[in-house]
Design a protein around this motif. Structure first.
Motif, PDB file in Angstrom:
ATOM      1  N   GLY A 126       0.809  -1.216   0.000  1.00 12.56           N
ATOM      2  CA  GLY A 126       0.000   0.000   0.000  1.00 12.56           C
ATOM      3  C   GLY A 126       0.840   1.263   0.000  1.00 12.56           C
ATOM      4  N   GLY A 127       2.025   1.194  -0.602  1.00  9.54           N
ATOM      5  CA  GLY A 127       2.899   2.355  -0.686  1.00  9.54           C
ATOM      6  C   GLY A 127       3.750   2.589   0.553  1.00  9.54           C
ATOM      7  N   GLU A 128       3.539   1.798   1.601  1.00 16.38           N
ATOM      8  CA  GLU A 128       4.279   1.972   2.851  1.00 16.38           C
ATOM      9  C   GLU A 128       5.352   0.909   3.007  1.00 16.38           C
ATOM     10  OE1 GLU A 128       3.733   4.504   5.100  1.00 16.38           O
ATOM     11  OE2 GLU A 128       2.290   5.272   3.639  1.00 16.38           O
ATOM     12  N   LEU A 129       6.463   1.267   3.635  1.00 19.49           N
ATOM     13  CA  LEU A 129       7.491   0.285   3.948  1.00 19.49           C
ATOM     14  C   LEU A 129       7.036  -0.611   5.095  1.00 19.49           C
ATOM     15  CD1 LEU A 129      10.837   2.314   3.844  1.00 19.49           C
ATOM     16  CD2 LEU A 129      10.008   0.631   2.188  1.00 19.49           C
ATOM     17  N   LEU A 130       7.393  -1.882   4.999  1.00 13.81           N
ATOM     18  CA  LEU A 130       7.153  -2.860   6.058  1.00 13.81           C
ATOM     19  C   LEU A 130       8.357  -3.788   6.121  1.00 13.81           C
ATOM     20  CD1 LEU A 130       3.456  -3.935   5.327  1.00 13.81           C
ATOM     21  CD2 LEU A 130       4.236  -2.420   7.155  1.00 13.81           C
ATOM     22  N   ASN A 131       8.576  -4.366   7.290  1.00 14.19           N
ATOM     23  CA  ASN A 131       9.614  -5.386   7.448  1.00 14.19           C
ATOM     24  C   ASN A 131       9.088  -6.731   6.971  1.00 14.19           C
ATOM     25  OD1 ASN A 131      11.037  -3.698   9.912  1.00 14.19           O
ATOM     26  ND2 ASN A 131      12.383  -5.219   8.977  1.00 14.19           N
ATOM     27  N   LYS A 132       9.783  -7.331   6.036  1.00 18.90           N
ATOM     28  CA  LYS A 132       9.504  -8.711   5.603  1.00 18.90           C
ATOM     29  C   LYS A 132      10.249  -9.676   6.523  1.00 18.90           C
ATOM     30  CE  LYS A 132       8.326 -11.943   2.556  1.00 18.90           C
ATOM     31  NZ  LYS A 132       7.041 -12.551   2.751  1.00 18.90           N
ATOM     32  N   SER A 133      11.456  -9.269   6.922  1.00 20.40           N
ATOM     33  CA  SER A 133      12.205 -10.060   7.893  1.00 20.40           C
ATOM     34  C   SER A 133      13.183  -9.157   8.632  1.00 20.40           C
ATOM     35  CB  SER A 133      12.953 -11.208   7.217  1.00 20.40           C
ATOM     36  OG  SER A 133      13.992 -10.725   6.410  1.00 20.40           O
TER      37      SER A 133
END
Length: 142
Positions: A126-133
């Protein structure tokens, strides 16, 4: 569709992401912190503990971890610095940074509790950064 961000813009975005993420953790907003991870994320943060998997698993792991601090006026601050980012062709970002965990107790000088290297894979949703790991490696005590 807009153009891809420059490396400097991406670097600033990652720094802001980390600032908001770690301030959430340090202020006890564990659910907000867990929400900075993807639904299928993996988080390895404590030697000897199995990695937490999934956003719900990360939240449960954090709640369990923080039980040891109940009733203790200890505050912790996580300082991320020396961030090195490497954008990948698939759109993820490999990020490696140094982290210091500082313990703060009333009436005492701050104390460095841990020095670590943090290995992240960041992605967008959704255009936002997130941690995958996230994998945290602790520097050995000398």
């Amino acid at each position: 569709m807009g153009s891809a961000p420059t490396l400097a813009e991406l670097y600033a975005e990652v720094q802001l992401f980390y600032a908001r993420q770690m301030q959430g953790l340090d202020s006890g907003k564990l659910e907000a912190y867990a929400d900075t991870f993807t639904e299928d994320a993996e988080f390895s943060h404590t030697p000897g503990r199995e990695p937490a998997r999934t956003r719900a698993g990360i939240l449960a792991d954090l709640e369990d971890f923080h039980k040891r601090f109940e009733g203790d006026p200890l505050r912790r601050r996580h300082w991320f610095n020396m961030i090195d980012i490497d954008p990948q062709p698939d759109g993820t970002i490999i990020s490696i940074c140094y982290a210091l965990v500082v313990k703060i107790r009333p009436g005492k000088a701050p104390e460095i509790a841990a020095s670590c290297v943090v290995h992240d894979v960041l992605t967008r949703a959704g255009g936002e950064l997130l941690n995958k790991s996230r994998r945290v490696e602790y520097d050995p005590a000398l």
